[in-house]
Design an enzyme around this catalytic site. Structure first.
Site, short mmCIF file in Angstrom:
data_model
loop_
_atom_site.label_atom_id
_atom_site.label_comp_id
_atom_site.label_asym_id
_atom_site.label_seq_id
_atom_site.Cartn_x
_atom_site.Cartn_y
_atom_site.Cartn_z
N ASP A 49 1.14 -1.37 0.00
CA ASP A 49 -0.08 0.01 0.03
C ASP A 49 0.96 1.33 -0.12
O ASP A 49 1.71 1.43 0.83
CB ASP A 49 -1.06 -0.18 1.23
CG ASP A 49 -1.80 1.21 1.31
OD1 ASP A 49 -2.72 1.19 0.19
OD2 ASP A 49 -1.67 2.11 2.25
N GLU A 69 -1.89 -1.61 -6.15
CA GLU A 69 -3.23 -0.91 -6.61
C GLU A 69 -3.00 -0.33 -7.92
O GLU A 69 -1.73 0.11 -8.06
CB GLU A 69 -3.65 0.09 -5.51
CG GLU A 69 -3.98 -0.69 -4.00
CD GLU A 69 -4.31 0.50 -3.19
OE1 GLU A 69 -5.32 0.54 -2.79
OE2 GLU A 69 -3.60 1.34 -3.00
N CYS A 87 -12.83 -3.13 6.44
CA CYS A 87 -12.08 -3.79 7.79
C CYS A 87 -11.65 -5.19 7.25
O CYS A 87 -12.62 -5.88 6.62
CB CYS A 87 -13.18 -4.12 8.89
SG CYS A 87 -12.52 -4.99 10.28
N CYS A 104 -13.63 -8.09 9.54
CA CYS A 104 -15.29 -8.39 9.34
C CYS A 104 -15.65 -8.18 8.29
O CYS A 104 -16.69 -8.83 7.68
CB CYS A 104 -16.06 -7.62 10.33
SG CYS A 104 -16.09 -6.04 10.31
N CYS A 127 -12.59 -0.22 12.96
CA CYS A 127 -13.93 -0.57 12.50
C CYS A 127 -15.04 -0.27 13.25
O CYS A 127 -14.99 -0.51 14.45
CB CYS A 127 -14.08 -2.24 12.37
SG CYS A 127 -15.59 -2.97 11.69
N CYS A 170 -17.11 -3.97 14.14
CA CYS A 170 -16.45 -5.03 15.24
C CYS A 170 -15.40 -4.39 16.06
O CYS A 170 -14.90 -4.96 17.18
CB CYS A 170 -15.90 -6.23 14.58
SG CYS A 170 -14.20 -5.69 13.45
N ASP A 219 -2.67 1.88 7.12
CA ASP A 219 -2.25 1.29 5.82
C ASP A 219 -1.79 -0.16 5.87
O ASP A 219 -1.62 -0.77 4.76
CB ASP A 219 -0.78 2.06 5.57
CG ASP A 219 -0.99 3.57 5.13
OD1 ASP A 219 -2.03 3.94 4.61
OD2 ASP A 219 -0.08 4.39 5.24
#
Length: 410
Positions: free
Chosen positions: A185, A272, A328, A331, A347, A350, A357
């Site tokens: 990332d 990416e 997340c 979850c 998150c 959760c 990152d």
């Protein structure tokens, strides 16, 4: 068959430097004259001339009494400028580039010799033979491998460089670390990470432009005070250009070293598919953030990763960057409120907390697995993360160590 270019600095004498400047000027003149002719034909409603038609006109220009000095330059570089103009129109009509523009004298110039019969390389004595120039000394920093294909002479801030393209046959490479994978990332914040892996290891940013801003500000202020057209203004302009060139060289050297280590140690690298041009538009991000992104050289970094991985038998996988930072990894809940600060991810569903990152890097890894295993079009859904079935064997958790990279890690 591998095409590879070797770039070296040339050390021409005074006469050779003068001839190189005149050859580059002749190429610029032919390009601008052909472009003006094409625009005139378009205004009259006539069809655009092709490369063959322009070459016939080039012969007339060389034999004309108005431009007899064109004969002093080699003909092949002049023909290559016409080929560049034709390629520019092709890209314009294909909507890949803007309309060709006239070349200016102050911009970097280039001369291309497309035929290997026109130049000779003497590696033992570190010199290059060019038509109408003779032997020119080189700073030959490494051995040139393969069959010579073409040579391009480039001028940059008063210094001349040659890029020699070669072709050679290579065996199909097999990466020794095929099962080792790395998800990256990319970041751009000051004193943070250029890249962070799924295990939290970071490569610190170089920030070459940020470090040189004070010096550039001083040089540009000095340039603005010089009288236009004066020799002092020309000297000040060269100082600004050399400072920018130093920043570019530092960035390129840093990215080459990092990409070399990553492609050497990992057979699969997942990144990416970032649209840097769209990300750095003024309406999208604040100006300071745009400058920070461009200072890292994300696009160059990806290009270096791709070709070096290919040469070593590795693989670079690109995935859709949408929602990797707001999903997340525990979850699968996706919400912009998950990342309220640039550094921390928490998150709202959760309560999972970790480095922002690193969370994105884990999502990138899973998306890359899905593409490798199933070839599916990966999208991060609120109902859960992308599928991770049929995943390749994962590597041990020894990613981007300080000893391997030789770079400070946060």
């Amino acid at each position: 068959m591998r095409l590879q270019a070797y770039r070296f600095e040339m050390i021409p004498n005074g006469a050779q430097t003068s001839h190189l400047g005149r050859f580059a000027g002749a190429c610029r003149f032919v390009y601008n004259k052909a472009l003006a002719l094409q625009k005139e034909r378009h205004e009259r409603g006539e069809k655009k001339l092709g490369y063959a038609g322009l070459c016939k006109l080039l012969t007339e220009w060389r034999n004309s009494a108005e431009t007899p000095w064109l004969k002093d330059s080699p003909v092949h570089p002049l023909q290559q400028t016409l080929k560049d103009l034709e390629r520019g129109y092709t890209n314009f009509f294909a909507k890949r580039a803007c309309h060709p523009k006239f070349k200016q004298r102050g911009n970097p110039q280039s001369i291309r010799f497309p035929d290997p019969k026109q130049f000779r390389l003497d590696g033992a004595n570190a010199r290059l033979f060019l038509p109408k120039l003779g032997w020119i000394r080189l700073r030959l920093s490494r051995q040139v491998e393969g069959e010579l294909k073409q040579a391009t002479i480039i001028e940059s801030n008063g210094r001349w460089f040659v890029s020699i393209q070669t072709e050679r046959e290579c065996e199909v490479p097999v990466h020794p670390e095929q099962q080792r994978e790395l998800a990256l990332d990319l970041g751009a914040r000051k004193d943070f990470a250029l890249a962070i892996s799924q295990d939290g290891a970071m490569v610190k940013t170089l920030n070459a432009y940020r470090k040189a801003e004070g010096r550039l500000r001083h040089l540009q202020r000095c340039l603005s005070r010089k009288k236009k057209g004066s020799k002092n203004r020309k000297k000040a302009r060269y100082k600004v250009a050399r400072c920018h060139q130093k920043v570019a060289n530092q960035r390129k050297d840093f990215l080459h070293k990092v990409s070399n280590i990553l492609t050497r140690d990992y057979g699969v690298i997942i990144v990416e598919d970032l649209k840097v041009k769209d990300m750095t538009k003024a309406k999208v991000n604040p100006r300071q953030k745009n400058k920070a992104i461009l200072d890292q050289g994300w696009f160059m970094f990806r290009q270096l990763l791709e070709y070096k991985a290919e040469w070593r038998g590795g693989l670079v996988v690109t995935i859709d960057p949408a929602h990797t930072s707001t999903t997340c990894n525990a979850c699968g809940h996706r919400d912009t409120e998950n990342r309220k600060s640039p550094d921390k991810f928490q998150c709202v569903a959760c309560g999972h907390t970790m480095l922002a990152d690193q969370n994105a890097a884990i999502n990138i890894q899973r998306a890359g697995h899905a593409r490798l295993a199933c070839g599916e079009d990966v999208s991060h859904r609120a109902s859960g993360a992308a599928s991770v079935k049929q995943e390749p064997t994962e590597a041990l958790v020894d990613l981007m160590s300080t000893k391997a990279l030789g770079i400070s890690v946060l």
